[in-house]
Design a protein around this motif. Structure first.
Motif, mmCIF file in Angstrom:
data_model
loop_
_atom_site.group_PDB
_atom_site.id
_atom_site.type_symbol
_atom_site.label_atom_id
_atom_site.label_comp_id
_atom_site.label_asym_id
_atom_site.label_seq_id
_atom_site.Cartn_x
_atom_site.Cartn_y
_atom_site.Cartn_z
ATOM 1 N N LEU A 162 92.784 28.474 108.320
ATOM 2 C CA LEU A 162 94.200 28.155 108.400
ATOM 3 C C LEU A 162 94.999 29.135 107.570
ATOM 4 C CD1 LEU A 162 96.221 25.867 109.313
ATOM 5 C CD2 LEU A 162 95.877 24.934 107.047
ATOM 6 N N GLU A 163 96.120 29.559 108.098
ATOM 7 C CA GLU A 163 96.996 30.473 107.381
ATOM 8 C C GLU A 163 98.385 29.859 107.306
ATOM 9 O OE1 GLU A 163 96.991 34.210 109.408
ATOM 10 O OE2 GLU A 163 94.814 34.260 109.501
ATOM 11 N N CYS A 164 99.087 30.171 106.267
ATOM 12 C CA CYS A 164 100.486 29.784 106.162
ATOM 13 C C CYS A 164 101.273 31.076 106.013
ATOM 14 C CB CYS A 164 100.724 28.850 104.976
ATOM 15 S SG CYS A 164 99.948 27.241 105.233
ATOM 16 N N GLN A 179 83.847 10.985 110.314
ATOM 17 C CA GLN A 179 82.583 11.703 110.175
ATOM 18 C C GLN A 179 82.706 13.221 110.273
ATOM 19 O OE1 GLN A 179 83.248 9.354 112.410
ATOM 20 N NE2 GLN A 179 81.910 7.635 111.992
ATOM 21 N N ASP A 180 83.764 13.742 110.833
ATOM 22 C CA ASP A 180 83.812 15.181 111.088
ATOM 23 C C ASP A 180 85.255 15.679 111.098
ATOM 24 O OD1 ASP A 180 84.854 14.435 113.625
ATOM 25 O OD2 ASP A 180 82.829 14.231 114.388
ATOM 26 N N PRO A 181 85.449 16.989 111.271
ATOM 27 C CA PRO A 181 86.810 17.535 111.200
ATOM 28 C C PRO A 181 87.614 17.390 112.493
ATOM 29 C CG PRO A 181 85.234 19.323 111.386
ATOM 30 C CD PRO A 181 84.443 18.046 111.296
ATOM 31 N N HIS A 182 87.513 16.244 113.168
ATOM 32 C CA HIS A 182 88.298 15.980 114.367
ATOM 33 C C HIS A 182 89.544 15.177 114.000
ATOM 34 C CE1 HIS A 182 84.326 16.672 116.109
ATOM 35 N NE2 HIS A 182 84.933 16.940 117.236
ATOM 36 N N PHE A 183 90.590 15.366 114.757
ATOM 37 C CA PHE A 183 91.728 14.472 114.643
ATOM 38 C C PHE A 183 92.400 14.350 115.996
ATOM 39 C CE2 PHE A 183 93.353 18.621 113.372
ATOM 40 C CZ PHE A 183 94.595 18.736 113.992
ATOM 41 N N ALA A 190 89.326 20.882 113.706
ATOM 42 C CA ALA A 190 89.547 21.987 112.773
ATOM 43 C C ALA A 190 88.215 22.686 112.517
ATOM 44 C CB ALA A 190 90.131 21.455 111.466
ATOM 45 N N PRO A 191 88.261 23.983 112.132
ATOM 46 C CA PRO A 191 87.024 24.707 111.875
ATOM 47 C C PRO A 191 86.239 24.175 110.668
ATOM 48 C CG PRO A 191 88.909 26.221 111.901
ATOM 49 C CD PRO A 191 89.428 24.834 112.053
ATOM 50 N N SER A 192 86.913 23.498 109.753
ATOM 51 C CA SER A 192 86.240 22.959 108.563
ATOM 52 C C SER A 192 86.995 21.730 108.081
ATOM 53 C CB SER A 192 86.209 24.003 107.445
ATOM 54 O OG SER A 192 87.524 24.206 106.940
ATOM 55 N N ASN A 237 92.092 18.948 106.335
ATOM 56 C CA ASN A 237 92.977 18.353 105.333
ATOM 57 C C ASN A 237 94.326 19.060 105.296
ATOM 58 O OD1 ASN A 237 91.171 16.369 104.525
ATOM 59 N ND2 ASN A 237 90.195 17.706 103.049
ATOM 60 N N ARG A 238 94.325 20.399 105.400
ATOM 61 C CA ARG A 238 95.589 21.135 105.401
ATOM 62 C C ARG A 238 96.411 20.829 106.648
ATOM 63 N NH1 ARG A 238 92.316 25.101 102.550
ATOM 64 N NH2 ARG A 238 91.546 25.946 104.508
ATOM 65 N N TRP A 239 95.756 20.783 107.816
ATOM 66 C CA TRP A 239 96.480 20.462 109.042
ATOM 67 C C TRP A 239 97.049 19.050 108.996
ATOM 68 C CZ3 TRP A 239 98.711 23.223 112.518
ATOM 69 C CH2 TRP A 239 98.225 24.477 112.856
ATOM 70 N N VAL A 240 96.228 18.094 108.563
ATOM 71 C CA VAL A 240 96.688 16.700 108.520
ATOM 72 C C VAL A 240 97.881 16.571 107.591
ATOM 73 C CG1 VAL A 240 96.065 14.363 107.747
ATOM 74 C CG2 VAL A 240 94.528 15.642 109.255
ATOM 75 N N GLU A 241 97.825 17.193 106.420
ATOM 76 C CA GLU A 241 98.940 17.130 105.476
ATOM 77 C C GLU A 241 100.216 17.740 106.077
ATOM 78 O OE1 GLU A 241 99.917 19.212 101.284
ATOM 79 O OE2 GLU A 241 98.020 18.105 101.357
ATOM 80 N N ALA A 242 100.091 18.898 106.706
ATOM 81 C CA ALA A 242 101.258 19.563 107.291
ATOM 82 C C ALA A 242 101.813 18.769 108.472
ATOM 83 C CB ALA A 242 100.893 20.977 107.726
ATOM 84 N N LEU A 243 100.946 18.255 109.328
ATOM 85 C CA LEU A 243 101.398 17.452 110.467
ATOM 86 C C LEU A 243 102.048 16.153 110.005
ATOM 87 C CD1 LEU A 243 98.396 18.091 112.840
ATOM 88 C CD2 LEU A 243 100.781 18.707 113.325
#
Length: 127
Positions: free
Chosen positions: A4-6, A65-69, A87-89, A94-100
């Motif tokens: 992930l990049e910002c 269980q895994d990096p799915h959302f 997500a790849p990891s 966690n970064r995507w979920v927080e931003a979303l």
């Protein structure tokens, strides 16, 4: 595709695997929090989005269980669209979920504090 990049043009961007009929396919996603928009592209080099998702009526859930959302978007007419993303990891998740969450919460009353707490609780398992 790497993590992930910002950047300056996006609040967050990076690769996510989007579920299709026969498995997952990696696409490039860019999030603009203030506009509550998630754009997705075939890859990082594309200049035209395949789709722009309006997050004003979105809900977010994670898989413990895994990096799915799952991102569920409800249109103004009540029609729902579900996007199953991976997500790849777990760190990227966690970064995507927080931003979303921030984009959804800032966009209006669609996301209640209880919804956000449940997603935070589920995503904290991926630290």
């Amino acid at each position: 595709f790497f993590g992930l990049e910002c950047g300056m043009s996006w609040d967050c961007e990076g690769p996510l695997s989007k579920k299709r009929r026969f498995g997952y396919h990696v696409s490039w996603f860019g999030l603009r929090i203030a506009q509550a928009q998630l754009h997705y592209y075939a890859d990082k080099t594309d200049t035209t989005a395949k789709r722009v998702l309006d997050l004003r009526h979105a809900r977010l859930s994670t898989t413990p269980q895994d990096p799915h959302f799952t991102l569920v978007i409800t249109g103004e007419d009540g029609a729902k669209e579900e996007y199953h993303l991976k997500a790849p990891s777990c760190a990227d998740l966690n970064r995507w979920v927080e931003a979303l969450q921030q984009a959804i919460a800032d966009s209006g009353p669609a996301a209640t504090p209880a919804d956000l707490r449940s997603v935070l609780t589920a995503s904290s398992r991926h630290v």
